[in-house]
Design a protein around this motif. Sequence first.
Motif, short mmCIF file in Angstrom:
data_model
loop_
_atom_site.label_atom_id
_atom_site.label_comp_id
_atom_site.label_asym_id
_atom_site.label_seq_id
_atom_site.Cartn_x
_atom_site.Cartn_y
_atom_site.Cartn_z
N UNK A 47 -5.69 22.50 32.58
CA UNK A 47 -4.33 22.98 32.80
C UNK A 47 -3.68 23.38 31.48
N UNK A 48 -2.75 24.33 31.52
CA UNK A 48 -1.96 24.61 30.32
C UNK A 48 -1.24 23.34 29.88
N UNK A 49 -0.90 23.22 28.60
CA UNK A 49 -0.22 22.01 28.13
C UNK A 49 1.17 21.88 28.75
N UNK A 50 1.69 20.66 28.70
CA UNK A 50 3.01 20.42 29.26
C UNK A 50 3.12 19.02 29.84
N UNK A 51 4.18 18.78 30.59
CA UNK A 51 4.42 17.47 31.20
C UNK A 51 4.89 17.68 32.62
N UNK A 52 4.50 16.76 33.51
CA UNK A 52 4.94 16.85 34.90
C UNK A 52 6.21 16.03 35.14
N UNK A 53 6.71 15.37 34.10
CA UNK A 53 7.97 14.65 34.23
C UNK A 53 7.87 13.41 35.11
N UNK A 54 9.00 13.01 35.64
CA UNK A 54 9.07 11.81 36.48
C UNK A 54 8.53 12.08 37.87
N UNK A 55 7.96 11.07 38.51
CA UNK A 55 7.49 11.25 39.90
C UNK A 55 8.61 11.75 40.80
N UNK A 56 8.27 12.66 41.71
CA UNK A 56 9.14 13.24 42.73
C UNK A 56 10.11 14.29 42.19
N UNK A 57 10.82 13.99 41.10
CA UNK A 57 11.82 14.95 40.62
C UNK A 57 11.31 15.80 39.46
N UNK A 58 10.18 15.42 38.87
CA UNK A 58 9.64 16.20 37.77
C UNK A 58 10.58 16.27 36.59
N UNK A 59 10.79 17.48 36.07
CA UNK A 59 11.69 17.69 34.92
C UNK A 59 12.94 18.46 35.34
N UNK A 376 -6.52 31.80 31.73
CA UNK A 376 -5.67 32.37 30.68
C UNK A 376 -5.83 31.56 29.39
N UNK A 377 -6.37 32.20 28.38
CA UNK A 377 -6.49 31.61 27.04
C UNK A 377 -7.20 30.26 27.05
N UNK A 378 -8.25 30.14 27.85
CA UNK A 378 -9.00 28.89 27.92
C UNK A 378 -8.45 27.89 28.90
N UNK A 379 -7.32 28.19 29.51
CA UNK A 379 -6.72 27.31 30.52
C UNK A 379 -6.89 27.92 31.91
N UNK A 380 -6.54 27.15 32.93
CA UNK A 380 -6.62 27.61 34.31
C UNK A 380 -5.32 27.29 35.03
N UNK A 381 -4.75 28.30 35.66
CA UNK A 381 -3.59 28.09 36.54
C UNK A 381 -4.12 27.94 37.95
N UNK A 382 -3.96 26.78 38.58
CA UNK A 382 -4.55 26.55 39.90
C UNK A 382 -3.93 27.42 40.99
N UNK A 383 -4.73 27.75 41.96
CA UNK A 383 -4.25 28.48 43.14
C UNK A 383 -3.13 27.69 43.81
#
Length: 486
Positions: A47-59, A376-383
């Motif tokens: 996956x591209x770098x980043x954070x999914x944040x808090x459960x349920x509400x994310x960021x 994209x650039x070595x990463x994958x954006x999932x379907x």
Amino acid sequence: METFFLSYIKEISLDVSSIFLLVGTLVAIYMTRWIFRWRNPKCNGTLPPGSMGLPLIGETIQLVIPNASLDLLPFIKKRIKRYGPIFRTNIAGRPVIVSADPEFNHFLLRHDEKLVESWSMDTFAEVFDQVNHPRKYARNLALHHFGVESLKSKLLSQMEDMVRETLSIWSTHESVEVKSQSVMMAVSFATRQIFSGDLDRTQVNFAELFRDLLGGLMSFPVNIPGTSHHKCLQIQKKVKILIRELVRKRVAEPDSDTQHHGDLLDHIIEDSKSTESFLNEDFIVQLMFGLLFVSSESVSTTLALAFKLISEHPLVLEELTAEHDNILKNRENSNSTLAWNEYKSMTFTFQVINEVLRLGNIAPGIFRRALKDIPINGYTIPSGWVIVIASSALHLNADQFEDPLQFNPWRWKEIQPSMVAKCYMPFGSGMKQCAGAEYSRVLLAIFLHVLVTKYRWVKVKGGKIVRSPIVRFPEGFHYKISERNN
């Protein structure tokens, strides 16, 4: 006997404690595994770098923190600096890829309906019911009634009359709040094209309704009384009931020339008599509702921001005024209305409009959903993941726009079309560019033409700007409009 019972109870207590301990352990294991999966979603690659944040509400909370300027949201700016122009996040429980990469965005939009499809935020989809609606029909209908040919043949002169009347009324007031009054102007004009003015006779302030509607669209999608989202849905319900009544009244009219209005509603009702099964009452009501909204919000916000930026930059006002005064001087008949070739000659006006739209970034972004895994650039954006093309990050990119927060219409003299195609998209891009793009530009240009040749304006109060993530004016933009002394 007493000893036996005490021993038995103690044994039961131990068993219950063991059960509670086992259940607690299982719950802890499940929650740990669930949180791990939340933070590390499935992907056939990296996956591209980043954070999914808090459960349920994310960021979501970080996203909606307001920024008291036209600058890029801190949420996006910080993540681009940390992760690069393409990063992952989670908004309202939905995994999202945010892209501020011009080349990747251009690539995606060139492969629309192949790699990605149009998508709307949950709040927009719920309010506007866009899912499964025939977009091609709606686009063609809008282009027919609001496109270039219609603008040339009738709308140009009608817009000028409407703007002259509006500014004349504004000039009689001590001050006007430009944003809300511009909504009223834009909605009133749109209703005349859609319903031949039927909505003008209702006792409802549509400007207020549509203004409040926008705030709810960008809220967390929780339908509980007291929340912005709930208020948004209530407004939608109220407006659609009124529109439905008007549609039913029009359908019930006798089919005769004396009852023919020649507006957009007549057009769609005639089409509904064909074999197209989707042209039912619900679709017609929803389409009318959507057209009224999009015809008012972007124009009113851009006009309000134009008032502020032009008045704060005297050299811009000077050149803009000179261009429009020159149009009037070159006319054979000084009393004639604005012609299409005069509109097309407004070179500096277009530069001003482009610059206001660039800084304003009226739309929060362009939304797409991946139809398949995208490398994209070595990463994958999932379907299935949502991709947000962050137009604000493109418009405020210092590599493309020198001193990007500076209001500088002259910069557009040197900007190449190839760069515009990849880094400037206030109305979307490609084949799916907003069908009302030229309509909005014409209305903005005509408004500026009448404003600078006939009037002057001074700020009375307000002027504060907040982006969260769309541009808002919490105190309003209050201006005194007065006739120009030539």
